[in-house]
Scaffold this motif. Structure first.
Motif, PDB file in Angstrom:
ATOM      1  N   GLU A  51       6.958   0.225  -1.421  1.00  0.00           N
ATOM      2  CA  GLU A  51       6.810   0.585  -2.829  1.00  0.00           C
ATOM      3  C   GLU A  51       5.339   0.742  -3.201  1.00  0.00           C
ATOM      4  OE1 GLU A  51       7.552   1.564  -6.668  1.00  0.00           O
ATOM      5  OE2 GLU A  51       9.070   1.326  -5.081  1.00  0.00           O
ATOM      6  N   VAL A  52       4.498  -0.185  -2.728  1.00  0.00           N
ATOM      7  CA  VAL A  52       3.068  -0.102  -3.035  1.00  0.00           C
ATOM      8  C   VAL A  52       2.461   1.148  -2.425  1.00  0.00           C
ATOM      9  CG1 VAL A  52       0.842  -1.186  -2.548  1.00  0.00           C
ATOM     10  CG2 VAL A  52       2.747  -2.575  -3.354  1.00  0.00           C
ATOM     11  N   LEU A  53       2.824   1.464  -1.179  1.00  0.00           N
ATOM     12  CA  LEU A  53       2.277   2.658  -0.525  1.00  0.00           C
ATOM     13  C   LEU A  53       2.696   3.928  -1.260  1.00  0.00           C
ATOM     14  CD1 LEU A  53       0.552   3.345   1.921  1.00  0.00           C
ATOM     15  CD2 LEU A  53       2.625   3.618   3.255  1.00  0.00           C
ATOM     16  N   TRP A  54       3.943   3.966  -1.726  1.00  0.00           N
ATOM     17  CA  TRP A  54       4.395   5.147  -2.469  1.00  0.00           C
ATOM     18  C   TRP A  54       3.670   5.251  -3.819  1.00  0.00           C
ATOM     19  CZ3 TRP A  54       7.540   9.287  -1.579  1.00  0.00           C
ATOM     20  CH2 TRP A  54       7.910  10.039  -2.704  1.00  0.00           C
ATOM     21  N   ALA A  55       3.574   4.125  -4.523  1.00  0.00           N
ATOM     22  CA  ALA A  55       2.998   4.158  -5.866  1.00  0.00           C
ATOM     23  C   ALA A  55       1.510   4.475  -5.843  1.00  0.00           C
ATOM     24  CB  ALA A  55       3.240   2.812  -6.567  1.00  0.00           C
ATOM     25  N   MET A  56       0.777   3.983  -4.827  1.00  0.00           N
ATOM     26  CA  MET A  56      -0.666   4.127  -4.819  1.00  0.00           C
ATOM     27  C   MET A  56      -1.144   5.373  -4.083  1.00  0.00           C
ATOM     28  SD  MET A  56      -1.985   0.203  -4.332  1.00  0.00           S
ATOM     29  CE  MET A  56      -3.635   0.678  -4.812  1.00  0.00           C
ATOM     30  N   VAL A  57      -0.263   6.055  -3.361  1.00  0.00           N
ATOM     31  CA  VAL A  57      -0.682   7.250  -2.621  1.00  0.00           C
ATOM     32  C   VAL A  57       0.110   8.468  -3.079  1.00  0.00           C
ATOM     33  CG1 VAL A  57      -0.981   8.303  -0.354  1.00  0.00           C
ATOM     34  CG2 VAL A  57      -1.360   5.855  -0.633  1.00  0.00           C
ATOM     35  N   MET A  58       1.412   8.489  -2.800  1.00  0.00           N
ATOM     36  CA  MET A  58       2.192   9.698  -3.077  1.00  0.00           C
ATOM     37  C   MET A  58       2.347   9.945  -4.570  1.00  0.00           C
ATOM     38  SD  MET A  58       2.937  11.522  -0.494  1.00  0.00           S
ATOM     39  CE  MET A  58       4.229  12.540  -1.174  1.00  0.00           C
ATOM     40  N   ARG A  59       2.627   8.897  -5.334  1.00  0.00           N
ATOM     41  CA  ARG A  59       2.830   9.103  -6.771  1.00  0.00           C
ATOM     42  C   ARG A  59       1.531   9.584  -7.435  1.00  0.00           C
ATOM     43  NH1 ARG A  59       5.362   4.135  -9.641  1.00  0.00           N
ATOM     44  NH2 ARG A  59       7.125   4.793  -8.359  1.00  0.00           N
ATOM     45  N   VAL A  60       0.393   9.032  -7.009  1.00  0.00           N
ATOM     46  CA  VAL A  60      -0.896   9.479  -7.547  1.00  0.00           C
ATOM     47  C   VAL A  60      -1.144  10.934  -7.187  1.00  0.00           C
ATOM     48  CG1 VAL A  60      -3.386   9.122  -7.435  1.00  0.00           C
ATOM     49  CG2 VAL A  60      -1.844   7.151  -7.503  1.00  0.00           C
ATOM     50  N   GLY A  61      -0.838  11.318  -5.954  1.00  0.00           N
ATOM     51  CA  GLY A  61      -1.028  12.703  -5.540  1.00  0.00           C
ATOM     52  C   GLY A  61      -0.127  13.660  -6.293  1.00  0.00           C
ATOM     53  N   LEU A  62       1.119  13.271  -6.514  1.00  0.00           N
ATOM     54  CA  LEU A  62       2.037  14.132  -7.271  1.00  0.00           C
ATOM     55  C   LEU A  62       1.556  14.303  -8.714  1.00  0.00           C
ATOM     56  CD1 LEU A  62       5.419  12.726  -5.938  1.00  0.00           C
ATOM     57  CD2 LEU A  62       4.521  15.000  -5.511  1.00  0.00           C
ATOM     58  N   ARG A  63       1.067  13.210  -9.314  1.00  0.00           N
ATOM     59  CA  ARG A  63       0.594  13.293 -10.695  1.00  0.00           C
ATOM     60  C   ARG A  63      -0.659  14.172 -10.798  1.00  0.00           C
ATOM     61  NH1 ARG A  63       0.051   8.227 -11.527  1.00  0.00           N
ATOM     62  NH2 ARG A  63       2.175   7.901 -12.275  1.00  0.00           N
ATOM     63  N   MET A  64      -1.580  14.016  -9.850  1.00  0.00           N
ATOM     64  CA  MET A  64      -2.793  14.835  -9.864  1.00  0.00           C
ATOM     65  C   MET A  64      -2.462  16.305  -9.660  1.00  0.00           C
ATOM     66  SD  MET A  64      -5.413  12.499  -7.623  1.00  0.00           S
ATOM     67  CE  MET A  64      -6.524  13.889  -7.468  1.00  0.00           C
ATOM     68  N   PRO A  72      -3.748  16.689   1.787  1.00  0.00           N
ATOM     69  CA  PRO A  72      -4.443  15.464   2.230  1.00  0.00           C
ATOM     70  C   PRO A  72      -3.742  14.188   1.786  1.00  0.00           C
ATOM     71  CG  PRO A  72      -5.625  16.498   0.411  1.00  0.00           C
ATOM     72  CD  PRO A  72      -4.557  17.455   0.815  1.00  0.00           C
ATOM     73  N   VAL A  73      -3.089  14.227   0.620  1.00  0.00           N
ATOM     74  CA  VAL A  73      -2.398  13.024   0.150  1.00  0.00           C
ATOM     75  C   VAL A  73      -1.248  12.665   1.083  1.00  0.00           C
ATOM     76  CG1 VAL A  73      -0.941  12.109  -1.704  1.00  0.00           C
ATOM     77  CG2 VAL A  73      -3.064  13.292  -2.254  1.00  0.00           C
ATOM     78  N   PHE A  74      -0.447  13.673   1.466  1.00  0.00           N
ATOM     79  CA  PHE A  74       0.665  13.386   2.369  1.00  0.00           C
ATOM     80  C   PHE A  74       0.159  12.972   3.752  1.00  0.00           C
ATOM     81  CE2 PHE A  74       3.762  14.699   5.586  1.00  0.00           C
ATOM     82  CZ  PHE A  74       4.845  13.943   5.176  1.00  0.00           C
ATOM     83  N   ALA A  75      -0.975  13.549   4.187  1.00  0.00           N
ATOM     84  CA  ALA A  75      -1.540  13.140   5.477  1.00  0.00           C
ATOM     85  C   ALA A  75      -1.916  11.660   5.450  1.00  0.00           C
ATOM     86  CB  ALA A  75      -2.759  14.000   5.811  1.00  0.00           C
ATOM     87  N   ALA A  76      -2.559  11.227   4.354  1.00  0.00           N
ATOM     88  CA  ALA A  76      -2.903   9.809   4.229  1.00  0.00           C
ATOM     89  C   ALA A  76      -1.652   8.945   4.159  1.00  0.00           C
ATOM     90  CB  ALA A  76      -3.770   9.598   2.987  1.00  0.00           C
ATOM     91  N   PHE A  77      -0.651   9.409   3.417  1.00  0.00           N
ATOM     92  CA  PHE A  77       0.610   8.652   3.301  1.00  0.00           C
ATOM     93  C   PHE A  77       1.291   8.520   4.667  1.00  0.00           C
ATOM     94  CE2 PHE A  77       5.257   8.778   2.670  1.00  0.00           C
ATOM     95  CZ  PHE A  77       5.420   7.597   1.952  1.00  0.00           C
ATOM     96  N   ALA A  78       1.293   9.598   5.457  1.00  0.00           N
ATOM     97  CA  ALA A  78       1.942   9.557   6.769  1.00  0.00           C
ATOM     98  C   ALA A  78       1.208   8.618   7.715  1.00  0.00           C
ATOM     99  CB  ALA A  78       2.013  10.969   7.353  1.00  0.00           C
ATOM    100  N   VAL A  79      -0.132   8.686   7.723  1.00  0.00           N
ATOM    101  CA  VAL A  79      -0.909   7.820   8.617  1.00  0.00           C
ATOM    102  C   VAL A  79      -0.716   6.350   8.247  1.00  0.00           C
ATOM    103  CG1 VAL A  79      -3.248   7.181   9.301  1.00  0.00           C
ATOM    104  CG2 VAL A  79      -2.598   9.594   9.181  1.00  0.00           C
TER     105      VAL A  79
END
Length: 776
Positions: A715-728, A741-748
């Motif tokens: 949940e933390v990884l989704w909220a702090m990476v993917m959700r921020v990227g989707l909002r931006m 780049p956001v999804f690349a960071a999320f995948a790594v």
């Protein structure tokens, strides 16, 4: 059988040394192949240990190949040093000097009348002496060229013309083998004395001096001769390289089967060295263990191996009372699961092997802590790729230690990923997101129409509560797993806490009970019927009477407490504490009639089982020992157990030596029975079981803790990476550019933290639950 014989005095020590000498030669040949950049192929087919006469043939051919390889390698090295690094280098330098010499001469030659007009350039003996001009041509290192030019000018007082020019192409350095540039020079002078000075100076600077022909045609002829010599030297080196490659090709073809055959022959001789020689010194005697199903194959192999000697080997079955070793056959699928069990300890002969059950329980308990459809699917696909590529030579030959660890447990990872997908569907989590496979069982419309949610109420209450007691709000349970509406709820974590904590206790008690039940098969197999009554039955009463009753309370409360009475539902924890205190709480009502009587009875039964566990088996064995001791000598009743059953009786109980602890007759003598030692071992076993039932039940709560930790990390990884990227991406209007780049960071981060680190953590906790809680 010949442990007293020194290792240097055994019969086949000379043959073992020959095999070791062969292995040293093999190592030399292998290093030569690796030095040439080649790879030894794996041996083809099934290779048997060769007969002794073939060892001589292999040794002779190996020595001949090694000597031939040494000679060829030595010739190649000497040729390379003498020809390529020196003569060939000189030829190339000479060619470079001559190739630039005609231009140097034209640039350095004096013009007509220059000697008469320029006093500095007049010959040393005067203008009327011999005006024949001499030349010195050569090459020097670029760093020395400037110093050489200054010294020549000063020593010869200017009576020379020198020209220096750098080579157009770098030449190979004769020492380091790296490409290096050289400076070629051409010096014209008059007189013998100046020529001697020039030669001495060039020798001091370690210059390579070559003869120089004044006529251009002569220089071209010399240049052609040098190129021809260089070509001949290249051919000699090429022929040597080709012959060396032929020898290495033979080594590549012959060495792999020879290595396998020599290793097998050495293993045969090492085994034969453990055999004792008969009194006639004509045959060897060996003793060993063999699986009963493999005995015909063993006899056939021994007959085939000794057929050439004219006398076949003879196999006899020896009656023995020693505890046989444990043989568990595995395949590529069960090997990793058997390794988990064997890492804790190998079971005794004919005990129940828990590995087949571990194939299911280990991945399942891992998946309870790692439940996520997305993460489990990634792990499953990674393991599936290894399973599909397991027969490829490149995969088998990989030397990376981490890769070998993963590859060995590929089937374990496969099931761990598959079970994680299953528990992920139960938790309804896919990368921490809930999915609506089926319609939700909760309806907000009924709450809005029946509870009077006005605009004022909605404005004052940012959080809304769904009350299942209101008709039409809760339509029915979700068909499979947790309802996705909980992912929107504020009390999502509180609900999962309660659910997963009780689930962990139920799974833990079930797992421990199954471990106790497996002991029943040991007792039945070894004929230890007294252990069923004096150990297994009290253990089950103690475990199920206390913690099995706790599981019953959880399930009973789930099934019998309705929505309307949920607010006043009794606390299971208070009931469980009052159970041990023999008391009751007025504010905590009973779940069912006569609950206090049932609880008190179960506690009394659990307490009664402790002295039975502590004294039952030792007193029975003591009584059995006294009965055996009082029996007249030579009398053996039909129903008495054999020695191997008595030894198993002691070994299964975990008591040291079979015959010393349990009074098992060994070698025709009555072993001493020490009641104090048997009581001490049984006391340790009883204390470990009784205290372990409490601590182990609490230990299974790690299923709850690790599962919540994994869900919260996701949940933390989704909220702090993917959700921020989707909002931006939505705010800037460039979602595609931002999400890459956001999804690349999320995948790594998902692979590194959730799959590798969290997966390793869940694996270690599942390992501990099997080693300590289950296998105890």
């Amino acid at each position: 059988l010949n442990a007293s014989v020194s290792a240097f005095q055994r019969r086949f020590v000379g043959d073992v040394r020959r095999c070791e000498e062969l292995e040293k030669t093999f190592t030399f040949l292998q290093e030569e192949v690796r030095r040439a950049g080649l790879v030894l192929p794996p041996p083809e087919g099934r290779l048997l240990a060769p007969p002794p006469r073939d060892l001589l043939r292999i040794q002779e051919e190996t020595d001949r190949l090694a000597q031939e390889l040494r000679d060829v390698r030595g010739n190649q090295q000497s040729l390379r040093v003498q020809l390529q690094l020196h003569q060939l280098h000189q030829l190339r330098l000479h060619s470079a000097v001559l190739g630039q010499g005609h231009r140097l001469q034209s640039a350095a030659a004096p013009a007509d009348g220059l000697l008469e007009r320029t006093p500095l350039l007049q010959p040393p003996g005067g203008p009327h002496q011999d005006l024949r001009v001499n030349f010195v041509a050569g090459a020097v290192e670029p760093a020395k060229a400037a110093a050489l030019e200054r010294l020549l000018w000063r020593a010869c007082r200017g009576f020379l013309i020198a020209s220096f020019r750098e080579t157009e192409q770098p030449l190979e350095d004769p020492v380091t083998g790296e490409p290096a540039t050289w400076m070629t020079f051409l010096i014209s002078y008059w007189g013998e004395q100046i020529g001697q000075k020039i030669r001495k100076i060039t020798d001091c600077f370690h210059c390579h001096v070559f003869p120089f022909v004044e006529q251009e045609e002569g220089r071209l002829g010399v240049l052609q001769q040098l190129q021809q010599q260089s070509h001949e030297l290249q051919e000699v080196l090429g022929e040597t390289e080709r012959f060396l490659s032929q020898v290495l090709g033979r080594v590549q073809r012959l060495l792999p089967p020879w290595q396998v055959q020599t290793r097998k022959m050495k293993a045969v001789y090492l085994v034969l060295n453990q055999c004792s020689v008969s009194a006639t010194h004509k045959c060897l005697i060996a003793e060993g263990w063999c699986a009963a199903s493999d005995l015909p194959a063993l006899q056939q192999v021994l007959r085939d191996g000794s057929s050439e000697a004219g006398v076949s080997a003879v196999v006899h079955r020896i009656p023995c009372r020693d505890m046989p070793p444990t043989l568990i056959r595995t395949n590529r699928f069960t090997a990793s699961f058997q390794g988990i069990v064997d890492a804790y300890g190998v079971g005794r002969y004919q005990e129940v092997n828990p590995a087949p059950y571990t194939i299911i329980t280990f991945p399942f308990l891992f998946a309870v802590m790692f439940g996520d459809v997305g993460h489990g699917l990634l792990m499953f696909l990674f393991a599936l790729a290894m399973v599909l590529a397991e027969d490829r030579p490149a995969v088998k030959a990989a030397r990376n230690e981490i890769w070998r660890t993963f590859f060995t447990g590929r089937y374990l990872l496969l099931l761990m990923g598959l079970f994680s997908v299953y528990t992920g569907f139960i938790y309804n989590e896919c990368f921490s997101r809930a999915t609506t496979i089926f319609p939700s069982g909760w309806s907000v419309a009924a709450m809005a129409t029946q509870s009077g949610w006005s605009d004022t109420f909605l404005a004052e209450h940012p959080l809304l509560t769904l009350d299942p007691a209101v008709s039409g709000v809760f339509l029915g349970p979700y068909p499979f797993g947790i309802d996705p509406v909980w992912s929107l709820a504020v009390n999502h974590l509180s609900f999962l806490n309660s659910f997963k904590m009780k689930m962990s206790v139920i799974l833990g008690v079930t797992h421990m009970t199954f471990g106790v039940v497996l002991g029943v098969f040991n007792h039945v197999h070894f004929g230890q019927w007294h252990r069923l009554l004096l150990e297994t039955l009290p253990e089950l009463i103690f475990l199920l009477g206390l913690f099995g009753y706790l599981v019953f309370l959880v399930i009973y409360k789930w099934l019998c407490i309705s929505v309307t009475s949920a607010a006043t539902a009794p606390s299971i924890l208070i009931h469980f504490i009052n159970m041990f205190l023999f008391s009751h709480s007025p504010t905590n009502k009973a779940l069912f009639p006569a609950q206090e009587v049932v609880q008190s009875t179960l506690v009394v039964l659990a307490l009664v089982t402790v002295p039975v566990l502590l004294l039952g088996t030792p007193l029975f064995l003591y009584w059995q020992h006294r009965r055996r001791s009082s029996r007249p000598a030579g009398r053996q009743p039909d129903d008495d157990k054999s020695g191997i059953l008595d030894s198993s009786d002691a070994s299964v109980a975990g008591w040291g030596s079979d015959e010393e602890k349990a009074g098992c007759p060994g070698d025709g003598e009555e072993a001493e029975f020490v009641l104090s030692e048997v009581l001490m071992h049984q006391a340790i076993h009883t204390i470990e079981f009784c205290l372990g039932c409490i601590s182990n039940t609490a230990s299974y709560l790690r299923l709850w803790a690790l599962s919540l930790a994994h869900a919260q990390l996701s949940e933390v990884l989704w909220a702090m990476v993917m959700r921020v990227g989707l909002r931006m991406g939505r705010e800037l209007g460039v979602a595609a550019v931002v999400l890459v780049p956001v999804f690349a960071a999320f995948a790594v981060l998902t692979v590194a933290i959730l799959l590798v680190m969290e997966g390793l953590s869940a694996f270690l906790h599942a390992l501990r639950l099997h080693w300590v809680e289950f296998q105890n």
